[in-house]
Scaffold this motif. Sequence first.
Motif, PDB file in Angstrom:
ATOM      1  N   ASP A  77       0.811  -1.222   0.000  1.00 15.13           N
ATOM      2  CA  ASP A  77       0.000   0.000   0.000  1.00 15.13           C
ATOM      3  C   ASP A  77       0.839   1.264   0.000  1.00 15.13           C
ATOM      4  OD1 ASP A  77      -2.139  -1.678   0.132  1.00 15.13           O
ATOM      5  OD2 ASP A  77      -2.253  -1.620   2.323  1.00 15.13           O
ATOM      6  N   PHE A  78       2.145   1.121   0.224  1.00 14.95           N
ATOM      7  CA  PHE A  78       3.001   2.310   0.273  1.00 14.95           C
ATOM      8  C   PHE A  78       3.888   2.342  -0.965  1.00 14.95           C
ATOM      9  CE2 PHE A  78       1.965   1.192   4.600  1.00 14.95           C
ATOM     10  CZ  PHE A  78       1.547   2.399   5.120  1.00 14.95           C
ATOM     11  N   GLU A  79       3.712   3.441  -1.736  1.00 18.07           N
ATOM     12  CA  GLU A  79       4.443   3.596  -2.994  1.00 18.07           C
ATOM     13  C   GLU A  79       5.955   3.439  -2.796  1.00 18.07           C
ATOM     14  OE1 GLU A  79       3.813   7.455  -4.594  1.00 18.07           O
ATOM     15  OE2 GLU A  79       3.105   6.598  -6.483  1.00 18.07           O
ATOM     16  N   ALA A  80       6.489   4.108  -1.762  1.00 21.32           N
ATOM     17  CA  ALA A  80       7.938   4.115  -1.575  1.00 21.32           C
ATOM     18  C   ALA A  80       8.458   2.722  -1.236  1.00 21.32           C
ATOM     19  CB  ALA A  80       8.333   5.104  -0.493  1.00 21.32           C
ATOM     20  N   LEU A  81       7.653   1.932  -0.502  1.00 19.80           N
ATOM     21  CA  LEU A  81       8.107   0.572  -0.157  1.00 19.80           C
ATOM     22  C   LEU A  81       8.056  -0.336  -1.382  1.00 19.80           C
ATOM     23  CD1 LEU A  81       6.632   0.036   3.409  1.00 19.80           C
ATOM     24  CD2 LEU A  81       8.856   0.892   2.716  1.00 19.80           C
ATOM     25  N   ARG A  82       7.070  -0.088  -2.254  1.00 18.76           N
ATOM     26  CA  ARG A  82       7.057  -0.824  -3.535  1.00 18.76           C
ATOM     27  C   ARG A  82       8.317  -0.517  -4.329  1.00 18.76           C
ATOM     28  NH1 ARG A  82       1.407   0.589  -4.225  1.00 18.76           N
ATOM     29  NH2 ARG A  82       1.893   1.937  -5.968  1.00 18.76           N
ATOM     30  N   TYR A  83       8.690   0.767  -4.335  1.00 21.45           N
ATOM     31  CA  TYR A  83       9.898   1.209  -5.054  1.00 21.45           C
ATOM     32  C   TYR A  83      11.130   0.524  -4.461  1.00 21.45           C
ATOM     33  CZ  TYR A  83      13.065   4.736  -7.151  1.00 21.45           C
ATOM     34  OH  TYR A  83      14.046   5.394  -7.852  1.00 21.45           O
ATOM     35  N   ALA A  86      11.110  -3.090  -5.603  1.00 28.34           N
ATOM     36  CA  ALA A  86      11.415  -3.243  -7.031  1.00 28.34           C
ATOM     37  C   ALA A  86      12.888  -2.989  -7.304  1.00 28.34           C
ATOM     38  CB  ALA A  86      10.548  -2.290  -7.850  1.00 28.34           C
ATOM     39  N   ALA A  87      13.432  -1.919  -6.721  1.00 31.73           N
ATOM     40  CA  ALA A  87      14.835  -1.586  -6.977  1.00 31.73           C
ATOM     41  C   ALA A  87      15.750  -2.687  -6.459  1.00 31.73           C
ATOM     42  CB  ALA A  87      15.181  -0.249  -6.327  1.00 31.73           C
ATOM     43  N   ALA A  92      19.275  -7.281  -7.254  1.00 32.17           N
ATOM     44  CA  ALA A  92      19.647  -8.651  -6.899  1.00 32.17           C
ATOM     45  C   ALA A  92      19.795  -9.506  -8.152  1.00 32.17           C
ATOM     46  CB  ALA A  92      18.603  -9.248  -5.960  1.00 32.17           C
ATOM     47  N   LEU A  93      18.834  -9.395  -9.083  1.00 35.55           N
ATOM     48  CA  LEU A  93      18.924 -10.166 -10.328  1.00 35.55           C
ATOM     49  C   LEU A  93      20.161  -9.773 -11.123  1.00 35.55           C
ATOM     50  CD1 LEU A  93      15.250 -10.274 -11.648  1.00 35.55           C
ATOM     51  CD2 LEU A  93      16.651 -12.176 -10.832  1.00 35.55           C
ATOM     52  N   TYR A  94      20.360  -8.469 -11.266  1.00 34.69           N
ATOM     53  CA  TYR A  94      21.503  -7.977 -12.022  1.00 34.69           C
ATOM     54  C   TYR A  94      22.816  -8.445 -11.393  1.00 34.69           C
ATOM     55  CZ  TYR A  94      25.049  -4.683 -13.575  1.00 34.69           C
ATOM     56  OH  TYR A  94      26.203  -4.128 -14.036  1.00 34.69           O
ATOM     57  N   SER A  95      22.897  -8.367 -10.045  1.00 31.99           N
ATOM     58  CA  SER A  95      24.144  -8.751  -9.378  1.00 31.99           C
ATOM     59  C   SER A  95      24.385 -10.245  -9.495  1.00 31.99           C
ATOM     60  CB  SER A  95      24.109  -8.357  -7.910  1.00 31.99           C
ATOM     61  OG  SER A  95      24.041  -6.973  -7.781  1.00 31.99           O
ATOM     62  N   LEU A  96      23.305 -11.015  -9.504  1.00 33.23           N
ATOM     63  CA  LEU A  96      23.458 -12.462  -9.700  1.00 33.23           C
ATOM     64  C   LEU A  96      24.058 -12.737 -11.066  1.00 33.23           C
ATOM     65  CD1 LEU A  96      22.930 -15.248  -8.511  1.00 33.23           C
ATOM     66  CD2 LEU A  96      20.700 -15.216  -9.593  1.00 33.23           C
ATOM     67  N   PHE A  97      23.509 -12.078 -12.081  1.00 30.27           N
ATOM     68  CA  PHE A  97      24.045 -12.239 -13.428  1.00 30.27           C
ATOM     69  C   PHE A  97      25.505 -11.820 -13.492  1.00 30.27           C
ATOM     70  CE2 PHE A  97      25.109  -9.998 -17.349  1.00 30.27           C
ATOM     71  CZ  PHE A  97      25.093 -11.061 -18.223  1.00 30.27           C
ATOM     72  N   GLU A  98      25.819 -10.677 -12.870  1.00 29.36           N
ATOM     73  CA  GLU A  98      27.190 -10.167 -12.926  1.00 29.36           C
ATOM     74  C   GLU A  98      28.151 -11.056 -12.131  1.00 29.36           C
ATOM     75  OE1 GLU A  98      28.786  -7.911 -14.479  1.00 29.36           O
ATOM     76  OE2 GLU A  98      27.167  -6.927 -15.538  1.00 29.36           O
ATOM     77  N   THR A  99      27.649 -11.676 -11.065  1.00 30.26           N
ATOM     78  CA  THR A  99      28.484 -12.633 -10.333  1.00 30.26           C
ATOM     79  C   THR A  99      28.849 -13.794 -11.243  1.00 30.26           C
ATOM     80  OG1 THR A  99      27.283 -12.049  -8.327  1.00 30.26           O
ATOM     81  CG2 THR A  99      28.614 -14.033  -8.246  1.00 30.26           C
ATOM     82  N   ILE A 132      19.577   4.344  -9.029  1.00 23.22           N
ATOM     83  CA  ILE A 132      18.206   3.923  -8.737  1.00 23.22           C
ATOM     84  C   ILE A 132      18.110   3.410  -7.310  1.00 23.22           C
ATOM     85  CG2 ILE A 132      16.491   2.142  -9.252  1.00 23.22           C
ATOM     86  CD1 ILE A 132      17.094   2.443 -12.167  1.00 23.22           C
ATOM     87  N   LEU A 133      19.102   2.605  -6.894  1.00 21.92           N
ATOM     88  CA  LEU A 133      19.047   2.033  -5.553  1.00 21.92           C
ATOM     89  C   LEU A 133      19.131   3.143  -4.503  1.00 21.92           C
ATOM     90  CD1 LEU A 133      18.698  -0.737  -4.422  1.00 21.92           C
ATOM     91  CD2 LEU A 133      21.157  -1.001  -4.293  1.00 21.92           C
ATOM     92  N   MET A 134      20.055   4.093  -4.724  1.00 29.01           N
ATOM     93  CA  MET A 134      20.159   5.214  -3.795  1.00 29.01           C
ATOM     94  C   MET A 134      18.829   5.970  -3.736  1.00 29.01           C
ATOM     95  SD  MET A 134      21.527   6.993  -1.687  1.00 29.01           S
ATOM     96  CE  MET A 134      23.075   7.697  -1.225  1.00 29.01           C
TER      97      MET A 134
END
Lengths: 200, 200
Positions: A77-83, A86-87, A92-99, A132-134
Motif C-alpha cells: 500500500d506504500f508507494e515508496a516501499l514498492r519502489y 522493485a529496486a 539482486a537479479l543484475y548482481s546475480l548475473f554479474e556474479t 536507482i538504488l540510492m
Amino acid sequence: MRSPPPPPHHSPRNGDATPPHHYHHHRHYQSTVSVQKLRRFNWLILVLRLAAFCFALASSIFSATNSRGPSSPHWYDFEALRYVFAANAMVALYSLFETGASVWEILKNATLFPETFQLWFDFSHDQVFAYILMSAESAGTALARTLKGSETCAASSAFCIQSDIAIALGFAGFLFLAFSSLLSGFRVVCFLVSGSRFPN
Amino acid sequence: MRSPPPPPHHSPRNGDATPPHHYHHHRHYQSTVSVQKLRRFNWLILVLRLAAFCFALASSIFSATNSRGPSSPHWYDFEALRYVFAANAMVALYSLFETGASVWEILKNATLFPETFQLWFDFSHDQVFAYILMSAESAGTALARTLKGSETCAASSAFCIQSDIAIALGFAGFLFLAFSSLLSGFRVVCFLVSGSRFPN
C-alpha cells in the motif's frame, strides 16, 4: 594383471633450468605481476558483486514479507516501499548475473560477452542501478520517517522496524554496487585509453 | 641592358620539396588535434558545471522561499524539504567553485590545484554530491507524494507546487552533475593509466 600407471612427475618445474633470455625472463616476470594484479582485481569485483547480491536479495525479501495479516498495514500500500522492493529485486537479479559473468571471467580469462560490449554493459548498468538504488532507499527513508510520527507505526511497530531493516540492507547493497561501478568505470576507461581492460 | 628581375616565385610552398622530417610533421599534426580535443573537452566540462550550478541554485532558491505567511505550511517544518534545500545549496556552491576552476584551466592551460589533487578532488566530490543530490530529490519526491493526499496540499496547493518545482530543478541539476562526474572519472583514470589527464 595390469601394471599400475607410471607415477606422476613430482619435481617442480620452476628452476629446472636457467631461462635462456634475461630480457624474456624480465618480461615474463612483469607479465606475471600484471596477471596476478588482474586476478586480484577480478576477485575483488566478484566479492563486491556477491555482497551486493546478498544485501539486495535480503532487502527485497524483508520488503516483500512485510505484512502481518489483514489487520496490519501492508507494504504494497506504500508507494515508496514498492519502489524499495522493485529496486532491490532488480539489483539482486543484475548482481546475480554479474556474479556469474565474473566467475566466468576468472575461470576462462575472457569476458562472457565480447569485451567492448561487456565493459560498457557493466559500467552503464552499475551506474544506473546505483543511482536507482540510492533513490529508492532515500524515498523509503523519507516515507519511514514520515510514518514514524503517524498512527501506522504506533499500531504496528513491527511493520516499521521491518521496513527500516529492509532499507538499511538496501543501503549496504548500494555501497557495494557503487564501489563496483567505480571498478567497472576504471575498466572501461582503461580499455578506451590503453586498449586493454587492465593496465599492463 | 638589365634583364628584368625574375618573376616572384608563385608556386605553392607545399610540394616545393618533401618535408625533411615526415615523422616530426606527423607528430605536430597529431598534437594539434589532441589540443583541440582537450579544449572541446574542457569547454564541455565548463558548460556542465555552469548548468549544474544554475539548476541547483534555482532549486535551492525555490526551496528556501517556499512559505506564504504564518498560516501557510513552512518548508523548514519538513525534514525532506530541508534536505532538498541543503543538498542543492551545497551543490550550487561546489559547482560555482568548479566553474571557476574550469575557467582557470581553460585560460591558463593548467589545473588550479596540483594536477593529481585536482583530478581526485573533482571526481570524488562529483560522485558524492551526485549521490547526495539524487538521494535528496528522491526523499523530497517521496514526501511530496505523501503530502499530495494529505490536508496540507488541499489547504495550500501553491506550497506543494513550489516544492515540486524545486525538486524537478534539483533532478535537472543532478543530471548535469552526474554527467560531469563521468567526465572527471574519465580524467582520473586517464591520468592513472597514461600519466596525462587527456589521452594524446
